[in-house]
Design an enzyme around this catalytic site. Structure first.
Site, PDB file in Angstrom:
ATOM      1  N   ASP A 325      -6.796   5.998 -43.631  1.00  0.00           N
ATOM      2  CA  ASP A 325      -7.462   7.275 -43.863  1.00  0.00           C
ATOM      3  C   ASP A 325      -6.482   8.390 -43.509  1.00  0.00           C
ATOM      4  O   ASP A 325      -5.279   8.199 -43.626  1.00  0.00           O
ATOM      5  CB  ASP A 325      -8.761   7.362 -43.049  1.00  0.00           C
ATOM      6  CG  ASP A 325      -9.813   8.215 -43.743  1.00  0.00           C
ATOM      7  OD1 ASP A 325      -9.524   9.392 -44.028  1.00  0.00           O
ATOM      8  OD2 ASP A 325     -10.932   7.720 -43.997  1.00  0.00           O
ATOM      9  N   SER A 347      -1.256   6.380 -46.046  1.00  0.00           N
ATOM     10  CA  SER A 347      -2.361   7.072 -45.373  1.00  0.00           C
ATOM     11  C   SER A 347      -3.049   7.951 -46.405  1.00  0.00           C
ATOM     12  O   SER A 347      -2.789   7.830 -47.607  1.00  0.00           O
ATOM     13  CB  SER A 347      -1.827   7.935 -44.226  1.00  0.00           C
ATOM     14  OG  SER A 347      -1.120   9.058 -44.728  1.00  0.00           O
ATOM     15  N   HIS A 348      -3.922   8.837 -45.938  1.00  0.00           N
ATOM     16  CA  HIS A 348      -4.516   9.859 -46.789  1.00  0.00           C
ATOM     17  C   HIS A 348      -3.928  11.233 -46.477  1.00  0.00           C
ATOM     18  O   HIS A 348      -4.548  12.257 -46.772  1.00  0.00           O
ATOM     19  CB  HIS A 348      -6.040   9.886 -46.623  1.00  0.00           C
ATOM     20  CG  HIS A 348      -6.727   8.677 -47.188  1.00  0.00           C
ATOM     21  ND1 HIS A 348      -8.094   8.555 -47.240  1.00  0.00           N
ATOM     22  CD2 HIS A 348      -6.227   7.528 -47.734  1.00  0.00           C
ATOM     23  CE1 HIS A 348      -8.411   7.380 -47.782  1.00  0.00           C
ATOM     24  NE2 HIS A 348      -7.287   6.744 -48.085  1.00  0.00           N
ATOM     25  N   GLY A 349      -2.769  11.256 -45.852  1.00  0.00           N
ATOM     26  CA  GLY A 349      -2.060  12.504 -45.640  1.00  0.00           C
ATOM     27  C   GLY A 349      -2.524  13.273 -44.418  1.00  0.00           C
ATOM     28  O   GLY A 349      -3.256  12.770 -43.564  1.00  0.00           O
TER      29      GLY A 349
END
Length: 504
Positions: A325, A347-349
């Site tokens: 996430d 990841s999701h940044g």
């Protein structure tokens, strides 16, 4: 080097006016009165928004009244320990250097002076009865060591190397004498899955640090979350039959929570495989995080690396985060956050939000991200808000960011919706003062690399873009950016050109 720690002081805020609570001044009597008041409000079911508003009022008053202070990590020595024959490894992977800074360099940690291994004030959990074989419940020993260390100045709770300590969900509460250190050189092990979780214990969190001032969590060991069985619960996204998500309670513990605390330092540990968020700072003042390694698999749901909420004056430096996430998520009530030398991905940044859910107010300000790397991620630099919210996101700066195969490299989404059905609403969180400078690398071509989807009601204003070069990871076709109700200026030529910005 036998022990690891930090012996320097670092300013935690971009603003020279930063103020953090002074050691010895927090928590105060007023603080504990507030805690009891909050418990009373919860007892009579007052809404979360009202409780949060009350907490924030207290934070701002505390910031105004207190003198400036800096967070320090501390270095401690201890005697060597015989290896436990049952369990062994607690090595921490070597961290590669961060990208070379172009603006303000990150100071290096000076080598600590040699010290006497027989130093007093060190409370080894094995002397309090911890077995450390990964099977026996060592929770009582940790509680006893904490109680003893809490009562002395600069006390150290030591989980020595060569042992694996199984402990259940535990509150490590203050107030304590200043300078407390929780040092993990071995392995801390969470119960393996929901069936092993004590039925009488809350599933909201595993290790909770509460009402502390001038405290450090450090060491060369590993904190292991055993998250696999939690990730596979059918209530988790796409984990039900045929990839569905089933309804029902789905509580999963955050690994490490710091709540209502000040002047905190966390460094050098490896934290991995959390059932949910790895680390969370909630209602805190003055946080220094550095040289962490945080890991969980790319498809592990809701495993944010570091989450910040209702917290001011935060520094996150020289760390590696790979998870399923957000690498770092910044929630409402957060300000004066400086992130530098961080490598994210998969990841999701690095995300601000989501903000404004359920028509709530949200405010985030003075956030700086620089000299960072984001790779193989579903998002890069993201701001996400719900329709119907209110408040503001202001003064956000991104500088010297390198992207590698990133989807949605730069994105502002004011139509965020984690459900499939969200109704249109006229109000929105106001977004203004965004700066993107020297952002370069490659993007995943599934979506355009730059997207400003701003609210019809308020729009996004004062967006400044310069030295942005984003090329497709595969192929040569460059996608055009998308803008909706976005106002700003392209200060230099960019790739791709952001011609969709309206004049500001």
């Amino acid at each position: 080097m036998a022990m690891l720690g930090s012996t320097r002081t670092r300013h935690l805020s971009v603003s020279p006016q930063r103020s953090i609570v002074s050691p010895g001044r927090f928590p105060s009597k007023d603080h504990f009165l507030l805690v009891n008041l909050i418990k009373f409000l919860w007892k009579y079911s007052l809404t979360m928004e009202k409780v949060q508003e009350l907490v924030l009022v207290w934070i701002f008053l505390a910031l105004f009244l207190q003198n400036a202070s800096n967070v320090e990590g501390r270095h401690h020595c201890h005697k060597g320990h015989k290896k436990n024959p049952h369990k062994g490894s607690s090595s921490n992977p070597q961290m590669p250097p961060p990208p070379s800074p172009t603006y303000l360099p990150v100071p290096t940690v000076p080598s600590p002076e040699p010290c006497n291994s027989s130093s007093s004030g060190i409370f080894d959990v094995t002397t309090f009865g911890a077995v450390g074989n990964g099977l026996a419940d060592d929770t009582p020993a940790f509680k006893a060591a904490w109680k003893a260390a809490c009562a002395v100045e600069s006390g150290v709770v030591l989980a020595p190397s060569g042992y694996t300590f199984a402990i259940t969900s535990t509150n490590f509460s203050g107030p304590c004498k200043p300078g407390l250190v929780f040092q993990v050189d071995g392995v801390l092990l969470q119960p393996n899955g929901p069936d092993r979780w004590p039925k009488a214990h809350s599933k909201k969190q595993w290790l909770r640090f509460y009402q502390l001032n001038n405290m450090t969590l450090t060491g060369k060991g590993t904190i292991e979350g055993n998250g696999e069985l939690w990730w596979d619960l059918p209530c988790k996204p796409h984990r039900g039959p045929n990839g569905t998500t089933l309804p029902g309670p789905c509580d999963s513990p955050v690994m490490i929570v710091f709540f209502m605390s000040a002047n905190l330092a966390v460094n050098r540990l490896r934290i991995q495989n959390s059932p949910q968020f790895h680390m969370k700072f909630d209602v805190c003042l003055g946080v220094l995080v550095e040289k962490l390694s945080i890991y969980s698999p790319k498809l592990s749901p809701n495993t944010d690396g570091i989450h910040i909420g209702y917290t001011r004056s935060v520094g996150i430096y020289n760390s590696m985060i790979s998870n399923g996430d957000d690498c770092i998520s910044i929630g409402t009530g957060s300000s004066n956050v400086h992130i530098e030398g961080v490598t994210c991905g998969p990841s999701h940044g690095i995300s601000i939000g989501s903000l404004g859910a359920n028509n709530s107010q949200a405010w985030v300000s003075n956030i700086t991200v620089r000299n960072a790397v984001i790779r193989d991620s579903d998002n890069g630099l993201r701001i996400k808000t719900w329709q119907g919210g209110s408040g503001s996101v202001t003064d956000i700066s991104y500088e010297n960011i390198r992207m590698q195969n990133v989807l949605n490299s730069i994105i502002v989404d004011q139509y965020y919706c984690s459900n499939k059905v969200c109704r249109n609403q006229s109000s929105a969180v106001y977004v203004s003062g965004l700066s993107y400078r020297n952002i370069k690398g490659t993007y995943n071509m599934i979506k355009p690399p730059i997207r400003f989807a701003c609210s019809d009601a308020v729009g996004c204003t004062n967006i400044r873009i310069s030295e942005v070069e984003l090329l497709p990871h595969v192929g040569d076709l460059v996608d055009e950016p998308y803008c909706w109700n976005a106002f700003g200026v392209q200060e230099t030529p960019t790739i791709p050109p952001v011609a969709c910005l309206q004049n500001w």
